[in-house]
Design an enzyme around this catalytic site. Structure first.
Site, PDB file in Angstrom:
ATOM      1  N   ASP A 103       0.824  -1.397   0.011  1.00  0.00           N
ATOM      2  CA  ASP A 103      -0.006   0.002  -0.004  1.00  0.00           C
ATOM      3  C   ASP A 103       0.967   1.193  -0.043  1.00  0.00           C
ATOM      4  OD1 ASP A 103      -1.929   1.823  -0.020  1.00  0.00           O
ATOM      5  OD2 ASP A 103      -3.154   0.945   2.013  1.00  0.00           O
ATOM      6  N   ILE A 104       1.180   1.600  -1.170  1.00  0.00           N
ATOM      7  CA  ILE A 104       2.076   2.737  -1.415  1.00  0.00           C
ATOM      8  C   ILE A 104       1.715   4.055  -1.776  1.00  0.00           C
ATOM      9  CG2 ILE A 104       4.023   1.010  -1.584  1.00  0.00           C
ATOM     10  CD1 ILE A 104       4.231   2.030  -4.497  1.00  0.00           C
ATOM     11  N   LYS A 105       0.292   3.968  -2.722  1.00  0.00           N
ATOM     12  CA  LYS A 105      -0.388   5.029  -3.198  1.00  0.00           C
ATOM     13  C   LYS A 105       0.621   6.061  -4.000  1.00  0.00           C
ATOM     14  CE  LYS A 105      -4.238   4.974   0.157  1.00  0.00           C
ATOM     15  NZ  LYS A 105      -3.768   3.897   0.994  1.00  0.00           N
ATOM     16  N   ARG A 106       1.557   5.640  -4.511  1.00  0.00           N
ATOM     17  CA  ARG A 106       2.478   6.408  -5.450  1.00  0.00           C
ATOM     18  C   ARG A 106       1.618   6.789  -6.760  1.00  0.00           C
ATOM     19  NH1 ARG A 106       4.638   5.985  -0.824  1.00  0.00           N
ATOM     20  NH2 ARG A 106       7.305   5.183  -0.937  1.00  0.00           N
ATOM     21  N   THR A 140      -0.609   0.030  -4.602  1.00  0.00           N
ATOM     22  CA  THR A 140      -1.643   0.961  -4.659  1.00  0.00           C
ATOM     23  C   THR A 140      -1.075   2.006  -5.661  1.00  0.00           C
ATOM     24  OG1 THR A 140      -1.377   1.587  -2.595  1.00  0.00           O
ATOM     25  CG2 THR A 140      -3.061   0.131  -2.862  1.00  0.00           C
TER      26      THR A 140
END
Length: 308
Positions: A103-106, A140
């Site tokens: 879950d890095i939301k980059r 993500t």
């Protein structure tokens, strides 16, 4: 990797992902005390406590679940030592046969997005050799810079046969400030969903795309609409448990085959020992057993969601 995730979900009969999002305040004192005694009351000691905590939860739940989702920010806050714990956690979960959703939301301009993708799901070349910095199977991705911020992730995922979940409608209360805005009469989250479906057509597994979506459990009516827009895209559903989502909210996120979604619970599982009804039965020393029971209860709750 989407084929493996679907296979694991079927084998475990559990569309559940455990969010390994540790804070020091979540970890039982005996683990923290042992880590500080061994490494000092510093970043290394905190990272060791996180690792030991995660290991206990993985050991107690890996036979019940298909995947874990470590939230990278919870590790980054402890600097390099925290990222070592992140990598160690991912490697250990992988050794137990679990899929890893990083879950890095980059999401950034093209070259930066490609660097993020290489770092988390790809390989970096140094001289004549290639190295995988981390071992995530999915990540993500934030799409709000547009296609040139997303396509580098798709490129790397295609090369490595890995996948992603793109933020479409998130579970936080203020998500509507931007995501619900109308563009020519259409909510922005639906426009993003249509792009996700489009991107996914070019990166298909057997039945589902390697390109998935994040849609919060706290918005079931929107989940139903988005499911129709993205029939071949797997949906990662956060917001179950601590954020208010319940099993009865989740049926709209799934397809008629009973697949198409995987539901995340973080605090509801990893902090179960602190909350009723688990706190009296288990307590801090048996925190991992409390997490296992919370997974079993979640599994039953999800099954009841489909009983008509």
């Amino acid at each position: 990797m989407i084929n493996e995730l679907v296979k694991n979900i079927k084998a475990k009969d559990a569309p559940i992902v455990v969010g390994l999002d540790p804070m020091l305040s979540y970890i039982p004192e005996f683990i923290v005390d042992e880590a500080f005694a061994a490494y000092g009351k510093n970043l290394a000691g905190a990272a060791e406590a996180i690792w030991q905590y995660n290991k206990g939860i993985i050991d107690a739940t890996y036979d019940l679940i298909p995947a874990v989702k470590p939230q990278v920010a919870m590790y980054e806050q402890f600097g390099i030592e925290g990222m070592k714990a992140f990598r160690r956690t991912c490697n250990y979960a992988k050794s137990k046969g679990l899929a890893i959703i990083g879950d890095i939301k980059r999401g950034d301009i093209g070259s930066t997005s490609e660097a993020y993708a290489i770092g988390h799901v790809g390989k970096v070349t140094i001289g004549d050799h290639s190295f995988s910095p981390f071992v995530e199977d999915f990540i993500t991705v934030n799409p709000y810079l547009g296609s040139d911020g997303v396509k580098p992730f798709i490129k790397v995922c295609k090369e490595e046969k890995k996948g992603m979940f793109i933020l479409v409608k998130t579970s936080n209360p203020s998500s509507g400030e931007f995501q619900d805005q109308l563009v020519n009469g259409t909510p922005l989250y639906e426009i993003v969903a249509k792009k996700v479906a489009e991107w996914g057509e070019d990166h298909m597994g057997d039945d589902y795309s390697y390109v998935g979506a994040v849609v919060g459990a706290t918005y079931p009516e929107m989940g139903a609409a988005l499911r129709k827009i993205m029939p071949k895209n797997f949906i990662l559903v956060p917001g179950y448990g601590a954020q208010g989502g319940t099993g009865k909210d989740l049926a709209p996120f799934f397809n008629e085959d009973g697949l198409g979604a995987i539901v995340n619970s973080s605090r509801g599982i990893i902090c179960a020992y602190k909350k009723a009804p688990y706190s009296e039965k288990f307590g801090p020393e048996n925190y991992a057993d409390a997490s296992r029971q919370a997974v079993l209860d979640m599994k039953e709750d999800l099954k009841n969601a489909f009983v008509k």
